[in-house]
Design an enzyme around this catalytic site. Structure first.
Site, mmCIF file in Angstrom:
data_model
loop_
_atom_site.group_PDB
_atom_site.id
_atom_site.type_symbol
_atom_site.label_atom_id
_atom_site.label_comp_id
_atom_site.label_asym_id
_atom_site.label_seq_id
_atom_site.Cartn_x
_atom_site.Cartn_y
_atom_site.Cartn_z
ATOM 1 N NE ARG A 161 -3.248 -3.226 0.709
ATOM 2 C CZ ARG A 161 -3.507 -4.007 1.488
ATOM 3 N NH1 ARG A 161 -2.824 -4.356 2.325
ATOM 4 N NH2 ARG A 161 -4.805 -4.585 1.285
ATOM 5 C CG ASP A 190 -2.333 -6.563 -0.779
ATOM 6 O OD1 ASP A 190 -3.670 -6.358 -1.330
ATOM 7 O OD2 ASP A 190 -2.481 -7.276 0.351
ATOM 8 C CG HIS A 264 -5.701 -8.741 -1.009
ATOM 9 N ND1 HIS A 264 -6.079 -7.373 -0.771
ATOM 10 C CD2 HIS A 264 -6.434 -9.657 -0.090
ATOM 11 C CE1 HIS A 264 -7.181 -7.677 0.332
ATOM 12 N NE2 HIS A 264 -7.288 -8.772 0.725
ATOM 13 C CG ASP A 328 -5.989 -12.210 2.844
ATOM 14 O OD1 ASP A 328 -5.148 -12.628 2.297
ATOM 15 O OD2 ASP A 328 -5.872 -10.988 3.086
ATOM 16 C CD GLU A 329 -9.739 -8.873 3.433
ATOM 17 O OE1 GLU A 329 -10.446 -8.642 4.458
ATOM 18 O OE2 GLU A 329 -8.756 -8.552 2.808
ATOM 19 C CD1 TRP A 395 -7.091 -13.524 8.775
ATOM 20 C CD2 TRP A 395 -7.781 -11.393 8.942
ATOM 21 N NE1 TRP A 395 -7.857 -13.178 7.743
ATOM 22 C CE2 TRP A 395 -8.393 -11.963 7.851
ATOM 23 C CE3 TRP A 395 -8.062 -10.008 9.477
ATOM 24 C CZ2 TRP A 395 -9.347 -11.279 7.308
ATOM 25 C CZ3 TRP A 395 -9.104 -9.529 8.574
ATOM 26 C CH2 TRP A 395 -9.641 -10.256 7.566
ATOM 27 C CE1 TYR A 420 -4.267 -8.234 11.729
ATOM 28 C CE2 TYR A 420 -5.613 -7.191 10.217
ATOM 29 C CZ TYR A 420 -4.852 -8.044 10.368
ATOM 30 O OH TYR A 420 -5.019 -9.308 9.843
ATOM 31 C CD1 TRP A 470 -3.213 -4.956 8.604
ATOM 32 C CD2 TRP A 470 -2.344 -5.680 6.585
ATOM 33 N NE1 TRP A 470 -3.108 -6.524 8.568
ATOM 34 C CE2 TRP A 470 -2.780 -6.843 7.210
ATOM 35 C CE3 TRP A 470 -2.020 -5.747 5.263
ATOM 36 C CZ2 TRP A 470 -2.527 -8.114 6.844
ATOM 37 C CZ3 TRP A 470 -1.566 -6.910 4.669
ATOM 38 C CH2 TRP A 470 -1.832 -8.081 5.373
ATOM 39 C CD GLU A 472 -4.675 -0.744 3.828
ATOM 40 O OE1 GLU A 472 -5.580 -1.911 3.427
ATOM 41 O OE2 GLU A 472 -3.970 -0.848 4.808
#
Length: 754
Positions: A161, A190, A264, A328-329, A395, A420, A470, A472
């Protein structure tokens, strides 16, 4: 006095003198055994460091530079051996050490170079810090024997990010080493950027490492300084990666690389469109956060060929036994429409897209196993079938990790609601927001391997703990350290110190005395949280009292009538008795006004009554703990993850009641669903219950709505002592959900008895 930059630490501005009053050292993380004694030792210019094993040469040089930077005292290769580093084969654990400071000098003994290095880090905190160069320095006598609780003590950094340079990565590793961390999780890929050179596919960095601009406009809203450049990005060459790996290894830190698959992956798909289910659709490298449609095609054989090229190079670059493959995701909508993915499901006899992802991960795990590596992934790898040899990084709360450990898989605990560290740790005075605060106290309070929840056999599968960053909203190094510290020190103690030896008040006192070392090295650590917590708790007699708490010791002013507090309002000095509905408002005014807090208390007949739980609530969303159902507070949600709710209120004596009312929050996109069914039962003796209500609730297919659903029933003035509430959960998201099969939640905030 000339200063060297010890292992590239940020900057050194020395403070305080050499001779200090004897006091218990403020050591972080707290060692296993510490014994101070009255002897002293004076370290003088020209002292020697004895390390009879060549394995310790780097550590000896590191120690010499560390002592000089902090005290000004210089060593000599010809000096008398007054600092002795000794490898021993006795009963010390592999990372344990003994440190003794006495009249004859400083001795550090360990069974491994890692143990010696950790002893040196403890010595760092015992050294006096001098403003000016001095030919000598006096240390107080001490004996320490120490070893860690967990073998995995990690920090994670997302460089996709926002990109961090090699020098910035090395500085991050330096500070990790000070607190005995031994795992650096390097999140290299990512949606927003591919950061590792892959020579067999140079497009990944030529195209995937760059985006149109820095993006993430939320940083401007948060008043975080960012410098927009076009294009924005960067990557690490393989030579740079080898350099960082070697640098970390000298500091006893293994690097865990992460190549996030199959989701991702927008940056990778931008560079190699053939990885996508729709190669004709060109995806741009993302400039914002969220969960993208950039999921690799799990049906095409060419996907696996490319990934084996990539992972083969990654395995060769990183000597650590583990490689992180994400997992993930990964939204499955594209796979549902992809002919190749559907053909793969049929050919492999798979039931659905969740099993297709399990097939994808298992196949890549076999490949990395063939290269001598073990796979680790985020807890979504449990969906569709978990490989018995995979390690789970938990997580999405604690429960996935507990389930995996009970099933015999190794686990690293990193639940987002505790660890986190990208979440703010204090009120942001610039933006006047306290949204999403993760306080130092909450971080410190987490136990990665609770004895009550695990058998000894299952607890042995908890490898350790890791905090994640993370990026961002972490656009630069200053913000990185401001978010990371001092909370990372709490994580270090969590991973190192036995749970029975950890105590919040003691940690807080030691940390206050220790923060000068962070300032000394120019680390811009974050301020303590000034977030105020308002709770209704019973006193010794069971009467309701208002409790207001904060991490700081600044005065708290409060009102009970809903009016705005001022500096003339009463100062909170301890629990305040209340006898009826009230709205509590509280605020800190020292220096600058901190985030105000407000809580309305609703009185009812179950207020502050004890609750017994047949099934435990989630520690990630405890809503206030054991009294959450009877604390008179709405909107403080207690959560149950992947399980039913079943608890009983005890009113203390038969009480005439007219109604029972509950409130259930749902937010379908965030995996919080209405319970399938809610049941109320009442009893006078706690043994024989009469069912009053059984109501079914529905989560309409395809509707990602959110709100609060009330479930209530009349009681008709009957005498009741015990009230049992049962709620049946869906347990996993339904088949139509974008994250079908993932663990879902039910949330309740209060049982109102009138």
């Amino acid at each position: 006095m000339r200063k060297t930059l010890l292992t590239l630490l940020i900057s050194v501005v020395l403070a305080s003198g050499c001779t200090q009053t004897v006091e218990t050292p403020a050591l972080l993380p707290l060692p296993s055994q510490v014994s101070s004694h009255t002897s002293t030792y004076t370290l003088r210019d020209g002292y020697g460091i004895d390390c009879q094993d060549a394995k310790l040469n780097f550590i000896a040089d590191y120690t010499s530079r560390m002592i000089h930077d902090l005290t000004g005292v210089s060593s000599s290769p010809d000096g008398k051996a007054e600092v002795r580093l000794t490898l021993t084969s006795d009963s010390l654990q592999s990372e344990g050490y003994r440190l003794r400071i006495g009249r004859k000098g400083i001795d550090i003994e360990a069974a491994s170079p890692a143990g010696i290095f950790y002893g040196v880090q403890t010595l760092r905190q015992l050294l006096p810090r001098q403003e000016e160069a001095s030919p000598s320095c006096t240390l107080h006598g001490i004996d320490i024997q120490d070893s860690p609780r967990f073998g995995w003590r990690g920090l994670h950094l997302d460089v996709s990010r926002h990109f961090f340079t090699v020098d910035e990565i090395k500085r991050f590793i330096d500070v990790m080493a000070m607190y005995k961390f031994n795992r650096f999780h390097w999140h290299l890929t990512d949606d927003q950027g591919w950061r590792i050179e892959i020579r067999s596919h140079p497009e990944l960095t030529r195209l995937g490492a760059w985006r149109e601009g820095i993006g993430f406009p939320e940083n401007e809203k948060l008043a975080f300084p960012t410098e927009d450049v076009h294009p924005y990005g960067g990557f690490y060459t393989q030579e740079q990666i080898r350099d960082v790996v070697a640098y970390a290894a000298e500091r006893m830190i293994e690097i865990l690389p992460e190549i996030d698959l199959p989701g991702h992956s927008t940056a990778a798909i931008h560079a190699l469109p053939e990885l996508f289910c729709r190669p004709d659709k060109r995806l741009a490298v993302w400039m914002h956060g969220g969960v993208s449609e950039g999921v690799m095609c799990a049906g095409r054989e060419s996907t696996y060929a490319i990934l084996e090229d990539i992972l083969g190079e990654v395995c060769a670059l990183f000597p650590f036994e583990y490689i992180h493959l994400g997992g993930d995701e990964a939204p499955k909508k594209g796979w549902e429409k992809c002919p190749q993915c559907q053909a793969r499901i049929r050919a492999e006899g798979l039931a659905n897209e969740n099993e297709l992802q399990a097939y994808f991960m298992h196949r890549l795990e076999k490949f990395v196993n063939s290269r001598g590596k073990r796979m680790i992934g985020w807890d979504e790898i449990m969906e569709g079938g978990l490989s018995p040899t995979a390690t789970v990084m938990s997580w999405r709360g604690v429960l996935p990790g507990l389930e995996a450990a009970r099933g015999g898989n190794d686990v690293v605990m990193t639940p987002g609601s505790y660890l986190y560290l990208n979440h703010p740790q204090s009120y942001n005075r610039v933006t006047n927001t306290s949204e999403g605060i993760l306080s130092l106290k909450r971080v410190y309070g987490f136990d990665p391997a609770p004895e009550a929840d695990l058998t000894p056999e299952a607890r042995a599968h908890i490898l350790g703990v890791q905090a994640c960053q993370w990026s961002e909203c972490t656009p630069n190094e200053q913000i990185l350290y401001y978010k990371e510290y001092p909370r990372a020190i709490a994580v270090a103690e969590m991973g190192w110190t036995a749970q029975t030896d950890r105590n919040w008040e003691d940690f807080q006192a030691r940390l206050k005395r220790h923060l000068g070392l962070l300032s000394l090295y120019g680390i811009p650590y974050g301020a303590p949280s000034r977030e105020l917590q308002i709770a209704l708790v019973p006193d010794a007699a069971g009467k309701p009292c208002i409790r207001i708490s904060a991490e700081t010791d600044e005065p708290i002013h409060y009102t009970l009538d809903g009016s705005e507090p001022t500096q003339e309002s009463p100062v909170y000095e301890g629990p305040v008795a209340v006898s009826g509905d009230c709205t509590v408002r509280a605020q800190i005014f020292a220096d600058a006004p901190a985030c105000p807090a407000e809580q309305t208390i609703h009185f009812h007949k179950a207020l502050c009554k004890p609750v017994s739980y047949a099934l435990p609530y989630s520690t990630n969303h405890d809503g206030g703990g054991d009294f959450a159902m009877t604390d008179g507070c709405f909107e403080k949600w207690q959560g149950f993850e992947k399980q039913d709710a079943d608890f009983t209120l005890d009113l203390g004596r038969p009480t005439t009641i007219d109604s029972i009312r509950t409130r259930w929050m749902y937010d379908i996109s965030d995996w919080v669903l209405r319970p399938r069914e809610v049941t109320f039962s009442i009893s006078e003796d706690g043994k024989s219950f009469t069912e009053l209500l059984r109501r079914k609730l529905v989560n309409p297919e395809g509707q990602y709505d959110k709100g609060v659903e009330e479930v209530s029933c009349p009681v008709g003035g009957r005498p009741v002592r015990f009230i049992r509430v049962e709620a049946r959960s869906e347990k996993v998201n339904p088949a139509w959900h974008s994250s079908a099969g993932a663990p879902c939640w039910i949330f309740i905030d209060e049982v109102v008895v009138e």
